[in-house]
Design a protein around this motif. Structure first.
Motif, PDB file in Angstrom:
ATOM      1  N   THR A 210      -2.635  15.901   7.864  1.00 53.17           N
ATOM      2  CA  THR A 210      -2.702  14.585   8.508  1.00 53.17           C
ATOM      3  C   THR A 210      -3.438  14.616   9.846  1.00 53.17           C
ATOM      4  N   ARG A 211      -4.148  15.687  10.111  1.00 45.33           N
ATOM      5  CA  ARG A 211      -4.942  15.752  11.340  1.00 45.33           C
ATOM      6  C   ARG A 211      -6.226  14.941  11.181  1.00 45.33           C
ATOM      7  N   PRO A 212      -6.879  14.573  12.302  1.00 50.42           N
ATOM      8  CA  PRO A 212      -8.105  13.759  12.236  1.00 50.42           C
ATOM      9  C   PRO A 212      -9.154  14.349  11.298  1.00 50.42           C
ATOM     10  N   GLY A 213      -9.768  13.468  10.511  1.00 48.51           N
ATOM     11  CA  GLY A 213     -10.784  13.894   9.567  1.00 48.51           C
ATOM     12  C   GLY A 213     -10.233  14.254   8.204  1.00 48.51           C
ATOM     13  N   ARG A 214      -8.916  14.206   8.073  1.00 47.25           N
ATOM     14  CA  ARG A 214      -8.290  14.513   6.783  1.00 47.25           C
ATOM     15  C   ARG A 214      -7.524  13.268   6.326  1.00 47.25           C
ATOM     16  N   PHE A 215      -6.233  13.380   6.087  1.00 49.92           N
ATOM     17  CA  PHE A 215      -5.452  12.187   5.732  1.00 49.92           C
ATOM     18  C   PHE A 215      -4.888  11.582   7.018  1.00 49.92           C
ATOM     19  N   ASP A 216      -5.809  11.106   7.850  1.00 52.71           N
ATOM     20  CA  ASP A 216      -5.403  10.628   9.171  1.00 52.71           C
ATOM     21  C   ASP A 216      -5.056   9.140   9.181  1.00 52.71           C
ATOM     22  N   ARG A 217      -5.233   8.469   8.061  1.00 51.51           N
ATOM     23  CA  ARG A 217      -4.834   7.061   7.972  1.00 51.51           C
ATOM     24  C   ARG A 217      -3.633   6.971   7.033  1.00 51.51           C
ATOM     25  N   ILE A 218      -2.507   6.557   7.584  1.00 51.91           N
ATOM     26  CA  ILE A 218      -1.270   6.465   6.804  1.00 51.91           C
ATOM     27  C   ILE A 218      -0.901   4.997   6.624  1.00 51.91           C
ATOM     28  N   VAL A 219      -0.757   4.586   5.380  1.00 47.61           N
ATOM     29  CA  VAL A 219      -0.415   3.205   5.049  1.00 47.61           C
ATOM     30  C   VAL A 219       0.981   3.194   4.437  1.00 47.61           C
ATOM     31  N   HIS A 220       1.884   2.458   5.069  1.00 45.33           N
ATOM     32  CA  HIS A 220       3.260   2.373   4.578  1.00 45.33           C
ATOM     33  C   HIS A 220       3.388   1.188   3.622  1.00 45.33           C
ATOM     34  N   MET A 221       3.857   1.477   2.431  1.00 40.51           N
ATOM     35  CA  MET A 221       4.007   0.456   1.400  1.00 40.51           C
ATOM     36  C   MET A 221       5.422  -0.113   1.444  1.00 40.51           C
ATOM     37  N   PRO A 222       5.561  -1.416   1.721  1.00 40.84           N
ATOM     38  CA  PRO A 222       6.902  -2.011   1.798  1.00 40.84           C
ATOM     39  C   PRO A 222       7.484  -2.262   0.411  1.00 40.84           C
ATOM     40  N   LEU A 223       8.795  -2.307   0.353  1.00 41.73           N
ATOM     41  CA  LEU A 223       9.449  -2.682  -0.897  1.00 41.73           C
ATOM     42  C   LEU A 223       9.165  -4.152  -1.188  1.00 41.73           C
ATOM     43  N   PRO A 224       8.943  -4.517  -2.441  1.00 36.19           N
ATOM     44  CA  PRO A 224       8.673  -5.923  -2.766  1.00 36.19           C
ATOM     45  C   PRO A 224       9.893  -6.796  -2.507  1.00 36.19           C
ATOM     46  N   ASN A 225       9.661  -7.964  -1.908  1.00 34.62           N
ATOM     47  CA  ASN A 225      10.772  -8.880  -1.679  1.00 34.62           C
ATOM     48  C   ASN A 225      11.073  -9.674  -2.950  1.00 34.62           C
ATOM     49  N   VAL A 226      12.034 -10.569  -2.857  1.00 32.10           N
ATOM     50  CA  VAL A 226      12.483 -11.316  -4.039  1.00 32.10           C
ATOM     51  C   VAL A 226      11.352 -12.154  -4.624  1.00 32.10           C
ATOM     52  N   ASP A 227      10.582 -12.816  -3.756  1.00 36.34           N
ATOM     53  CA  ASP A 227       9.499 -13.672  -4.242  1.00 36.34           C
ATOM     54  C   ASP A 227       8.447 -12.866  -4.995  1.00 36.34           C
ATOM     55  N   VAL A 228       8.137 -11.683  -4.474  1.00 39.87           N
ATOM     56  CA  VAL A 228       7.136 -10.835  -5.125  1.00 39.87           C
ATOM     57  C   VAL A 228       7.651 -10.338  -6.468  1.00 39.87           C
ATOM     58  N   ARG A 229       8.922 -10.000  -6.531  1.00 35.33           N
ATOM     59  CA  ARG A 229       9.489  -9.511  -7.793  1.00 35.33           C
ATOM     60  C   ARG A 229       9.455 -10.591  -8.867  1.00 35.33           C
ATOM     61  N   ARG A 230       9.580 -11.828  -8.461  1.00 32.44           N
ATOM     62  CA  ARG A 230       9.513 -12.918  -9.437  1.00 32.44           C
ATOM     63  C   ARG A 230       8.111 -13.021 -10.033  1.00 32.44           C
ATOM     64  N   LEU A 231       7.109 -12.709  -9.199  1.00 38.98           N
ATOM     65  CA  LEU A 231       5.737 -12.779  -9.697  1.00 38.98           C
ATOM     66  C   LEU A 231       5.452 -11.686 -10.714  1.00 38.98           C
ATOM     67  N   ALA A 232       6.129 -10.526 -10.546  1.00 41.90           N
ATOM     68  CA  ALA A 232       5.985  -9.394 -11.476  1.00 41.90           C
ATOM     69  C   ALA A 232       4.534  -9.148 -11.843  1.00 41.90           C
ATOM     70  N   PRO A 233       3.705  -8.681 -10.901  1.00 43.68           N
ATOM     71  CA  PRO A 233       2.289  -8.453 -11.202  1.00 43.68           C
ATOM     72  C   PRO A 233       2.117  -7.475 -12.343  1.00 43.68           C
ATOM     73  N   ARG A 234       1.166  -7.746 -13.184  1.00 42.73           N
ATOM     74  CA  ARG A 234       0.937  -6.896 -14.349  1.00 42.73           C
ATOM     75  C   ARG A 234       0.536  -5.497 -13.903  1.00 42.73           C
ATOM     76  N   GLY A 235       1.067  -4.511 -14.609  1.00 38.58           N
ATOM     77  CA  GLY A 235       0.705  -3.130 -14.325  1.00 38.58           C
ATOM     78  C   GLY A 235       1.354  -2.563 -13.086  1.00 38.58           C
ATOM     79  N   TRP A 236       2.375  -3.253 -12.547  1.00 39.03           N
ATOM     80  CA  TRP A 236       3.008  -2.748 -11.324  1.00 39.03           C
ATOM     81  C   TRP A 236       3.592  -1.372 -11.579  1.00 39.03           C
TER      82      TRP A 236
END
Length: 238
Positions: A210-236
């Motif tokens: 995780t040092r610069p020039g490697r995996f230095d960008r970290i993106v945190h993926m939030p848990l889907p909320n109730v509204d998103v779960r209702r949408l149930a995107p295909r291939g989730w």
């Protein structure tokens, strides 16, 4: 003479069976060697076959905004490089299972219109020292031949677990990570290759990753909320 014929009839089936067993054993050994020492089991989805884009993902607008520049770069790397921009190195997607890490990586490739290569981190680890490093070289070689592209490593903790220098089975882990760091540091031209990795155990990763020039960008993926779960995107998926 009758005795010789009888002896031949007795010996021939035994000898034939022995040769058949020996051939089958050697064939099994060859398949095992090919499986262990062969190239990486890298899956590829061509740009024209992409199934996902940003419109297939709901509820993570902030995350999509964070990585929009990656999409723009992949669409026209030459333009960005001519302006003095640096080619993106690595992006680490962090979140529990079911938050859409794999889907997001596929969507980035689909949105940018570039090939998508994927492999699981566990594919690199074998009992023989050097196999993992060889497979790391192989996946980057294939990615360079198809740049611009996304190179996605799922279950990244399977390859990126913190190195142990105690000898034994840890040697393979050390060699594999060292080779990955070498590839990421760009001793060869990685222009147009964006490496994305997913994990739900970021604390187990080697700090050098995780040092610069490697995996230095970290993106945190939030848990889907109730509204998103209702949408149930295909291939989730994870």
């Amino acid at each position: 003479m009758p005795m010789l014929h009888a002896l031949a009839r007795l010996i021939f089936p035994i000898a034939f069976s022995f040769l058949l067993i020996k051939f089958a054993f050697r064939l099994g050994q060859k398949k095992q060697r090919d499986r262990i020492f062969g190239g990486a089991n890298l899956e590829m989805v061509k740009a024209k076959d992409a199934l996902f884009s940003f419109k297939d993902i709901a509820g993570i607008d902030q995350v999509k905004e964070e990585i929009t520049e990656i999409v723009q770069f992949l669409r026209d790397p030459a333009r960005f490089l001519s302006l003095g921009a640096r080619s993106p190195a690595g992006m680490l997607l962090v979140g529990p299972p079911g938050t859409g890490k794999t889907l997001l990586a596929k969507a980035v490739a689909g949105e940018a219109g570039v090939p998508f290569f994927s492999i699981a981190g566990t594919e690199f680890m074998e009992m023989f020292v050097g196999v993992g490093a060889s497979r790391v070289r192989d996946i980057f070689k294939q990615a360079r031949a198809n740049a611009p592209c996304i190179l996605f490593i799922d279950e990244f903790d399977g390859i990126g677990q913190a190195r142990s220098y105690g000898g034994g089975g840890g040697d393979e882990n050390v060699h594999t990570i060292n080779q990955l760091l070498t590839e990421m540091d760009g001793f060869e031209d990685n222009t147009g290759i964006v490496v994305m990795a997913a994990t739900n155990r970021p604390s187990s990763l080697d700090q050098a990753l995780t040092r610069p020039g490697r995996f230095d960008r970290i993106v945190h993926m939030p848990l889907p909320n109730v509204d998103v779960r209702r949408l149930a995107p295909r291939g989730w998926d994870a």
